[in-house]
Design a protein around this motif. Structure first.
Motif, mmCIF file in Angstrom:
data_model
loop_
_atom_site.group_PDB
_atom_site.id
_atom_site.type_symbol
_atom_site.label_atom_id
_atom_site.label_comp_id
_atom_site.label_asym_id
_atom_site.label_seq_id
_atom_site.Cartn_x
_atom_site.Cartn_y
_atom_site.Cartn_z
ATOM 1 N N ALA A 125 -4.617 6.749 2.595
ATOM 2 C CA ALA A 125 -3.411 6.990 1.808
ATOM 3 C C ALA A 125 -2.594 8.135 2.378
ATOM 4 O O ALA A 125 -1.360 8.046 2.481
ATOM 5 C CB ALA A 125 -3.782 7.284 0.360
ATOM 6 N N ARG B 285 3.120 4.834 -4.156
ATOM 7 C CA ARG B 285 1.729 4.383 -4.124
ATOM 8 C C ARG B 285 1.263 3.991 -5.529
ATOM 9 O O ARG B 285 0.513 3.032 -5.693
ATOM 10 C CB ARG B 285 0.842 5.478 -3.535
ATOM 11 N N GLU B 286 1.706 4.713 -6.540
ATOM 12 C CA GLU B 286 1.350 4.366 -7.909
ATOM 13 C C GLU B 286 2.167 3.180 -8.417
ATOM 14 O O GLU B 286 1.636 2.275 -9.059
ATOM 15 C CB GLU B 286 1.549 5.581 -8.820
ATOM 16 N N TRP C 235 3.547 0.743 -6.750
ATOM 17 C CA TRP C 235 3.292 -0.522 -6.063
ATOM 18 C C TRP C 235 1.812 -0.843 -5.909
ATOM 19 O O TRP C 235 1.443 -1.755 -5.175
ATOM 20 C CB TRP C 235 3.955 -0.491 -4.673
ATOM 21 N N ARG C 236 0.959 -0.099 -6.579
ATOM 22 C CA ARG C 236 -0.485 -0.310 -6.461
ATOM 23 C C ARG C 236 -0.840 -1.771 -6.751
ATOM 24 O O ARG C 236 -0.406 -2.347 -7.757
ATOM 25 C CB ARG C 236 -1.226 0.601 -7.434
ATOM 26 N N GLY C 237 -1.615 -2.357 -5.850
ATOM 27 C CA GLY C 237 -2.014 -3.746 -5.996
ATOM 28 C C GLY C 237 -0.988 -4.743 -5.496
ATOM 29 O O GLY C 237 -1.248 -5.956 -5.509
ATOM 30 N N THR D 33 1.679 -3.252 4.379
ATOM 31 C CA THR D 33 1.563 -1.806 4.248
ATOM 32 C C THR D 33 2.861 -1.143 4.663
ATOM 33 O O THR D 33 3.411 -1.451 5.729
ATOM 34 C CB THR D 33 0.428 -1.261 5.137
ATOM 35 N N ARG E 24 0.556 -1.715 -0.125
ATOM 36 C CA ARG E 24 -0.099 -0.446 0.186
ATOM 37 C C ARG E 24 0.932 0.536 0.733
ATOM 38 O O ARG E 24 1.784 0.161 1.541
ATOM 39 C CB ARG E 24 -1.205 -0.656 1.219
#
Length: 243
Positions: free
Chosen positions: A223, A168-169, A171-173, A135, A176
């Motif tokens: 988030a 966040r978009e 690197w999603r998956g 994260t 975090r």
């Protein structure tokens, strides 16, 4: 949403030599492996390091992002870490001034330290975080919506907020990404910035309580969260459970 299972984690904390960053180190130093960075190596951190071999310090200046990234990479290599569980990018600076009178050098220092350095470090730390399923926590500020006499600081934190939303978009998956926005906190930052908080300073959140709320938000994998004095007075600082 459940909290993360307890395990000994590898954590990087920038700005870990004072204020909220130092309090995060205090909270985690007995249970986790930590690299704390900062321009200085104060006695409080030196004492913690002497008592806890899992804590090391890297002297870095985020006003020089490339140098800071290199020093942090060297510190991670020296520890033999091949991955990161958490990177908490907390280091920041700011100056009180009417925007019409603000010195250009200070504007650049604020934007470089608070925004550019975080972007550079995120780029460099991504492979380690991805490998660890980790994260990235960016420490913003409630000032990102605008703050009197803190225009450059507010702008830097607004930029950081936008950067976090994009990452966040992207690197999603994979990694975090979260951004946490502390409200006014009882640290030396205001004094260094040239702000006299007056009687209002007595109502600022203590740094240990703010660190507890940040720890809780990291463990809960939220988030975005605004960490205000209202949360503190509601008891969250005392009841929060973290990593």
């Amino acid at each position: 949403m459940t909290t993360l299972a307890a395990k000994r984690r590898r954590i990087l904390v920038t700005g870990g030599t004072s204020g909220i960053g130092l309090e995060l180190v205090r909270r985690w130093v007995k249970r986790h492996e930590i690299i704390a960075t900062g321009r200085s190596f104060p006695e409080e951190l030196s004492d913690l390091a002497a008592q806890n071999p899992g804590l090391t310090h890297s002297r870095t200046d985020q006003a020089k992002p490339r140098d800071a990234a290199g020093r942090i990479a060297a510190a991670i290599t020296a520890r033999g870490w091949e991955m990161l569980d958490h990177a908490v990018l907390n280091a920041g600076t700011g100056f009180v001034c009417d925007p019409a009178d603000e010195d250009i050098a200070r504007i650049l220092e604020t934007l470089t330290t608070n925004l550019t350095a975080s972007m550079v470090l995120a780029h460099h730390l991504f492979p380690l975080l991805e490998k660890g399923g980790g994260t990235l926590t960016l420490i913003g500020s409630t000032a990102h919506r605008g703050a009197p006499a803190f225009a450059s600081y507010a702008a830097s934190k607004a930029g950081l907020n936008g950067f976090a939303r994009s990452l966040r978009e992207e690197w999603r998956g994979r990694v975090r990404v979260q951004i946490l926005h502390p409200g006014p906190t009882r640290t030396t930052m205001h004094q260094k910035a040239g702000l006299d908080t007056g009687r209002a300073g007595a109502f600022f959140t203590p740094p240990a309580a703010m660190a507890a709320m940040i720890d809780h938000a990291i463990a809960r994998r939220v988030a975005v969260r605004r960490l205000s004095f209202l949360r503190y007075w509601s008891g969250e600082g005392l009841l929060a459970r973290g990593l």
